[in-house]
Design a protein around this motif. Structure first.
Motif, short mmCIF file in Angstrom:
data_model
loop_
_atom_site.label_atom_id
_atom_site.label_comp_id
_atom_site.label_asym_id
_atom_site.label_seq_id
_atom_site.Cartn_x
_atom_site.Cartn_y
_atom_site.Cartn_z
N GLU A 165 17.98 -14.09 4.11
CA GLU A 165 16.87 -14.94 4.53
C GLU A 165 16.10 -14.29 5.69
N LYS A 166 16.82 -13.74 6.65
CA LYS A 166 16.18 -13.06 7.78
C LYS A 166 15.37 -11.85 7.30
N MET A 167 15.94 -11.11 6.35
CA MET A 167 15.26 -9.94 5.82
C MET A 167 13.96 -10.34 5.11
N VAL A 168 14.03 -11.38 4.28
CA VAL A 168 12.85 -11.86 3.55
C VAL A 168 11.79 -12.35 4.54
N GLU A 169 12.20 -13.11 5.55
CA GLU A 169 11.25 -13.63 6.55
C GLU A 169 10.53 -12.48 7.26
N MET A 170 11.28 -11.43 7.60
CA MET A 170 10.67 -10.29 8.29
C MET A 170 9.69 -9.57 7.37
N ILE A 171 10.05 -9.40 6.09
CA ILE A 171 9.14 -8.78 5.13
C ILE A 171 7.85 -9.57 5.03
N VAL A 172 7.97 -10.90 4.92
CA VAL A 172 6.79 -11.77 4.79
C VAL A 172 5.90 -11.66 6.02
N ARG A 173 6.50 -11.66 7.21
CA ARG A 173 5.70 -11.55 8.45
C ARG A 173 4.94 -10.22 8.50
N TYR A 174 5.64 -9.16 8.21
CA TYR A 174 5.00 -7.84 8.20
C TYR A 174 3.86 -7.81 7.18
N TYR A 175 4.13 -8.33 6.00
CA TYR A 175 3.15 -8.29 4.92
C TYR A 175 1.90 -9.06 5.30
N GLU A 176 2.08 -10.24 5.88
CA GLU A 176 0.93 -11.07 6.28
C GLU A 176 0.03 -10.35 7.27
N GLN A 177 0.62 -9.60 8.20
CA GLN A 177 -0.18 -8.89 9.20
C GLN A 177 -0.78 -7.60 8.64
N ALA A 178 -0.07 -6.97 7.70
CA ALA A 178 -0.53 -5.69 7.17
C ALA A 178 -1.54 -5.85 6.04
N ALA A 179 -1.54 -6.99 5.35
CA ALA A 179 -2.43 -7.17 4.19
C ALA A 179 -3.91 -6.96 4.52
N PRO A 180 -4.44 -7.53 5.62
CA PRO A 180 -5.86 -7.29 5.94
C PRO A 180 -6.16 -5.81 6.21
N ILE A 181 -5.19 -5.10 6.79
CA ILE A 181 -5.37 -3.67 7.05
C ILE A 181 -5.35 -2.89 5.74
N ALA A 182 -4.40 -3.23 4.87
CA ALA A 182 -4.30 -2.55 3.58
C ALA A 182 -5.56 -2.78 2.75
N ALA A 183 -6.17 -3.96 2.88
CA ALA A 183 -7.37 -4.28 2.11
C ALA A 183 -8.57 -3.42 2.53
N LYS A 184 -8.54 -2.89 3.75
CA LYS A 184 -9.64 -2.06 4.25
C LYS A 184 -9.53 -0.60 3.83
N LEU A 185 -8.38 -0.21 3.32
CA LEU A 185 -8.18 1.19 2.97
C LEU A 185 -9.03 1.59 1.78
N ARG A 186 -9.66 2.74 1.89
CA ARG A 186 -10.45 3.27 0.78
C ARG A 186 -9.51 3.67 -0.35
N LYS A 187 -9.94 3.46 -1.55
CA LYS A 187 -9.16 3.88 -2.71
C LYS A 187 -9.37 5.37 -2.91
N LYS A 188 -8.33 6.04 -3.37
CA LYS A 188 -8.46 7.48 -3.68
C LYS A 188 -9.27 7.60 -4.96
N SER A 189 -10.32 8.40 -4.95
CA SER A 189 -11.13 8.56 -6.15
C SER A 189 -10.60 9.71 -6.99
N CYS A 190 -10.66 9.50 -8.29
CA CYS A 190 -10.21 10.52 -9.23
C CYS A 190 -11.43 11.28 -9.74
N VAL A 191 -11.42 12.58 -9.60
CA VAL A 191 -12.52 13.41 -10.09
C VAL A 191 -12.13 13.94 -11.46
N VAL A 192 -12.94 13.60 -12.46
CA VAL A 192 -12.67 14.03 -13.82
C VAL A 192 -13.47 15.29 -14.10
N SER A 193 -12.80 16.36 -14.43
CA SER A 193 -13.50 17.61 -14.74
C SER A 193 -13.81 17.66 -16.23
N GLU A 194 -14.96 18.22 -16.53
CA GLU A 194 -15.38 18.30 -17.93
C GLU A 194 -15.07 19.67 -18.49
#
Length: 194
Positions: A165-194
């Motif tokens: 229970e303590k482990m799950v609670e800590m994961i949830v707390r971290y996730y709640e604070q990190a989610a807005p930061i993760a949402a700001k991260l740019r996605k890696k773009s894939c370059v397709v060569s022809e």
């Protein structure tokens, strides 16, 4: 000089069986922790998934041994964020079973590109107020991770439900604070060569 020593086959077999038993226990522990954390987080966040792994890949073990002299004996579960590659950014929960007592840590882990995008924002967070503890910043050179890890917490085997229970609670707390930061991260773009 005779260097051959007597080998206690039963003792070795018992040790190997104990490791197998522990690995089965660790897997059950992490799968149940991952499922419960996912269930709680899915009410508020899209795309919550988790990955479980007990043993590190051989090339990662080799890099740890080169850098630190030995590879830690750990199992881990990683909670991923929507639209982010889980190996690049996740909430990581590590169980260290190489020493006694068994301990675990929870943290926000990012690879180099992602970390550089949000480094200032991460360092300015009042982690203590937000998650109830002040994580230590660590850089793991062998796998290239920037980590904001909690202090090691002892896994209380006598009261495993409470520990989970303590482990799950800590994961949830971290996730709640990190989610807005993760949402700001740019996605890696894939370059397709022809």
């Amino acid at each position: 000089m005779n260097l051959i020593q007597t080998v206690n086959v039963e003792q070795i077999q018992s040790h190997v069986e104990s490791i197998k038993e522990f690995q089965a226990f660790a897997k059950q522990l992490f799968l149940s922790v991952g499922e419960e954390a996912k269930r709680r987080l899915s009410f508020c966040f899209d795309g919550v998934e988790y990955k479980y792994q007990l043993a590190r890949l051989p090339d990662v073990i080799a890099r740890f041994e080169e850098e630190y002299g030995e590879a830690p004996i750990v199992g881990w579960v990683a909670m991923s964020f929507a639209d982010q590659e889980p190996q690049r950014v996740h909430i990581g929960t590590l169980l260290n079973y190489g020493k006694w007592p068994l301990t675990y840590t929870v943290g926000f882990h990012l690879l180099e590109d992602e970390y550089q995008q949000v480094a200032e924002e991460l360092r300015s967070l009042n982690w203590g107020k937000l998650i109830g503890c002040e994580p230590a910043y660590q850089y793991s050179k062998p796998n290239g991770e920037h980590m904001f890890n909690s202090s090691a917490v002892e896994l209380n085997l006598a009261s495993l439900t409470e520990s989970k229970e303590k482990m799950v609670e800590m994961i949830v707390r971290y996730y709640e604070q990190a989610a807005p930061i993760a949402a700001k991260l740019r996605k890696k773009s894939c370059v397709v060569s022809e």
